[in-house]
Design an enzyme around this catalytic site. Structure first.
Site, PDB file in Angstrom:
ATOM      1  N   LYS A 152     -15.488  40.025  18.662  1.00 22.35           N
ATOM      2  CA  LYS A 152     -14.048  39.921  18.439  1.00 22.35           C
ATOM      3  C   LYS A 152     -13.469  38.920  19.426  1.00 22.35           C
ATOM      4  CE  LYS A 152      -9.677  42.402  18.783  1.00 22.35           C
ATOM      5  NZ  LYS A 152      -8.927  43.627  18.961  1.00 22.35           N
ATOM      6  N   GLU A 204       3.280  46.817  24.336  1.00 19.88           N
ATOM      7  CA  GLU A 204       1.986  47.209  24.919  1.00 19.88           C
ATOM      8  C   GLU A 204       2.026  47.444  26.425  1.00 19.88           C
ATOM      9  OE1 GLU A 204      -1.136  44.680  23.558  1.00 19.88           O
ATOM     10  OE2 GLU A 204      -2.667  45.720  24.720  1.00 19.88           O
TER      11      GLU A 204
HETATM   12  C1  LIG Z   1      -2.209  39.564  20.766  1.00 21.96           C
HETATM   13  C2  LIG Z   1      -1.121  40.111  20.280  1.00 21.96           C
HETATM   14  O1  LIG Z   1      -1.090  41.386  19.786  1.00 21.96           O
HETATM   15  C3  LIG Z   1      -2.121  42.327  20.094  1.00 21.96           C
HETATM   16  C4  LIG Z   1      -1.489  43.644  20.134  1.00 21.96           C
HETATM   17  C5  LIG Z   1      -1.340  44.393  18.986  1.00 21.96           C
HETATM   18  C6  LIG Z   1      -2.011  44.043  17.804  1.00 21.96           C
HETATM   19  C7  LIG Z   1      -2.892  42.995  17.789  1.00 21.96           C
HETATM   20  C8  LIG Z   1      -3.604  42.630  16.557  1.00 21.96           C
HETATM   21  O2  LIG Z   1      -3.515  43.380  15.567  1.00 21.96           O
HETATM   22  O3  LIG Z   1      -4.246  41.586  16.514  1.00 21.96           O
HETATM   23  C9  LIG Z   1      -3.221  42.262  19.041  1.00 21.96           C
HETATM   24  O4  LIG Z   1      -4.390  42.799  19.533  1.00 21.96           O
HETATM   25  C10 LIG Z   1       0.157  39.392  20.238  1.00 21.96           C
HETATM   26  O5  LIG Z   1       1.151  39.954  19.762  1.00 21.96           O
HETATM   27  O6  LIG Z   1       0.223  38.229  20.689  1.00 21.96           O
END
Ligand SMILES: C=C(O[C@H]1C=CC=C(C(=O)O)[C@@H]1O)C(=O)O
Length: 468
Positions: free
Chosen positions: A221, A270
């Site tokens: 990932k 977050e």
């Molecule tokens: C990397 C980001 O979100 C992260 C946090 C929630 C969901 C995410 C996703 O679904 O990809 C990401 O991991 C961003 O908003 O820049």
């Protein structure tokens, strides 16, 4: 404005200056409970005191709002040991400050600041004021908690400092709060005159390249970020942006950190890690779906997300990583076995809360260093993912996606992950949005998802005004 009367203040400074000098302290901290003022007013009128730094922090329930203005002491390090270096300086500061009494949570000397995403990031002009780490103890700080509104004022002293010097400084703060503490800031949104998504086709190619590498290598990932540049008719007013973000908020944090002419602002759902005594909280946030318009559409999107194999896979990397990391520091750790839904303004996310009890010797900076970046922002395995991010992303992340927050002298504090963010300078803003890429990602869908992630900040900046 300040509750303490003049005689009490004289007595406070006489007593604390004498005590502080007697034990060779270099700083004095004064905390007072005051009548309500709006922290945004203090944030907005900060330059009236000639300050160039300011900080705004509020959490979900508004159970803690902090506004810090001016710098008493800065801490910044550009070495790769920035976490331990900042921690060391913070402890040293703690030994040098005279505090009259134990203060309420969120008051007293607090360091506000953050780190860059990468330890040794490229010398990026946009981020030159921020560096790889920057913290400061503000000269004046407003704290709003469930227990009321408090003012912390911090003073530097030396052998020559007199009570009159401190009273003069105190009076300046008092006059400032009297004049501006209740004054309504003028909220004027500047008009967006240009919006430019940076190299969209190249970004889609990068996602394809990442997916291709996952087929051959052990990478599972990677989180790729892209940027959007917006230009406005006049200087962007960050008070206004905070106000808009607060007015429409359904994220955990609204944060602003200004150094000189540059403001980093984030409305982030977050948390990286918070610590209060031995209790720590973190969260796993990864996996996203766009919200619908009706309640039925949202229920459908939530069900889809909860059952999506790809999104659950993305989420599981984060859960496993946070579990494995925190297990080393905790004697109790509680992580539910299945994710639930967290709704933000435009998105639904898979979310797993994390609670734990750390061993006595564990510090907040240690935890930040161990956790950052989680696979919600870097990828898995961490080193491979970070290497690929540096190869594929043309724009430096700076403080995007990195820990930002506050810490007190008991080692308690709260650090968020600086996503859904923008870097503002004069009449320009650069917005950042990333997404997790796994083997079965579809590049166009990831492009769409990052586009949706730009929207709340773009809206607060005024960039969608003509499109509503
Ligand atoms: C990397 C980001 O979100 C992260 C946090 C929630 C969901 C995410 C996703 O679904 O990809 C990401 O991991 C961003 O908003 O820049």
């Amino acid at each position: 404005m300040l509750r303490t009367g003049q005689l009490e203040s004289i007595a406070f400074f006489e007593h604390s200056l004498q005590k502080a000098k007697a034990c060779s302290k270099r700083f004095i901290c004064k905390v007072e409970k005051i009548m309500n003022i709006h922290p945004l007013s203090v944030y907005h009128f900060y330059h009236e005191l000639g300050f160039t730094e300011r900080f705004y922090w509020s959490n979900q329930e508004n159970s803690l709002i902090l506004t810090g203005i001016g710098t008493l002491v800065p801490f910044h390090h550009s070495t790769e040991e920035q976490y331990s270096a900042i921690e060391k300086e913070w402890k040293r500061f703690g030994e040098q400050v005279y505090i009259e009494q134990e203060n309420c949570f969120g008051t007293g000397p607090i360091a506000l600041g953050g780190f860059s995403f990468f330890d040794n990031y490229k010398n990026d002009q946009d981020w030159k004021n921020f560096g790889t780490s920057h913290f400061y103890v503000p000269k004046l700080m407003v704290t709003v908690t469930n227990e009321g509104t408090f003012i912390t004022s911090n003073y530097e002293i030396n052998e020559q400092t007199t009570v009159e010097d401190l009273l003069l400084q105190y009076k300046e703060y008092d006059d400032f709060l009297e004049k501006f503490g209740m004054k309504q800031p003028s909220f004027s949104q500047s008009e967006c005159i240009n919006k430019d998504e940076f190299e969209p086709n190249e970004w889609i190619q990068s996602v394809k390249e990442a997916i291709h590498q996952m087929k051959n290598e052990e990478l599972e990932k990677v989180v790729l970020n892209r940027t959007l540049n917006a230009t406005f008719s006049a200087e962007v007013n960050s008070t206004n942006v905070i106000y808009e973000l607060e007015a429409t908020r359904n994220v955990n944090y609204v944060i602003s950190y200004q150094l000189k002419d540059t403001v980093f602002i984030s409305a982030t759902p977050e948390r990286l890690i918070s610590k209060k005594n031995n209790t720590v909280s973190s969260m796993c946030l990864a996996g996203s779906a766009a919200k619908g318009i009706t309640k039925e559409e949202n229920t459908e999107a939530a069900n889809w997300l909860l059952n999506s194999k790809k999104n659950n896979g993305e989420h599981a990397f984060v859960v496993n990583y946070i579990r494995e990391t925190l297990q080393q520091y905790c004697n109790e750790l509680s992580i539910p076995s299945t994710p639930r839904i967290m709704a933000t303004k435009s998105l639904l996310h898979l979310f797993t809360p994390v609670e734990g009890k750390v061993y006595n010797h564990v510090s907040l900076f240690e935890l930040i260093q161990a956790l950052h970046p989680t696979p919600a922002l870097g990828g898995f395995p961490k080193e491979e993912a970070c290497k690929l991010i540096r190869e594929l992303e043309p724009v430096d992340r700076g403080w995007y996606g990195a820990p930002i927050g506050w810490i007190d002298l008991n080692g308690n504090g709260d650090f968020a992950v600086g996503i859904r963010s923008a870097l503002i300078k004069e009449n320009k803003a650069k917005l950042y949005a990333g997404c997790g890429v796994v083997q079965d990602s579809k590049p166009e869908e990831e492009f769409f998802e990052t586009g949706v992630k730009f929207l709340p900040m773009l809206n607060a900046l005024g960039g969608l005004r003509n499109e509503r």
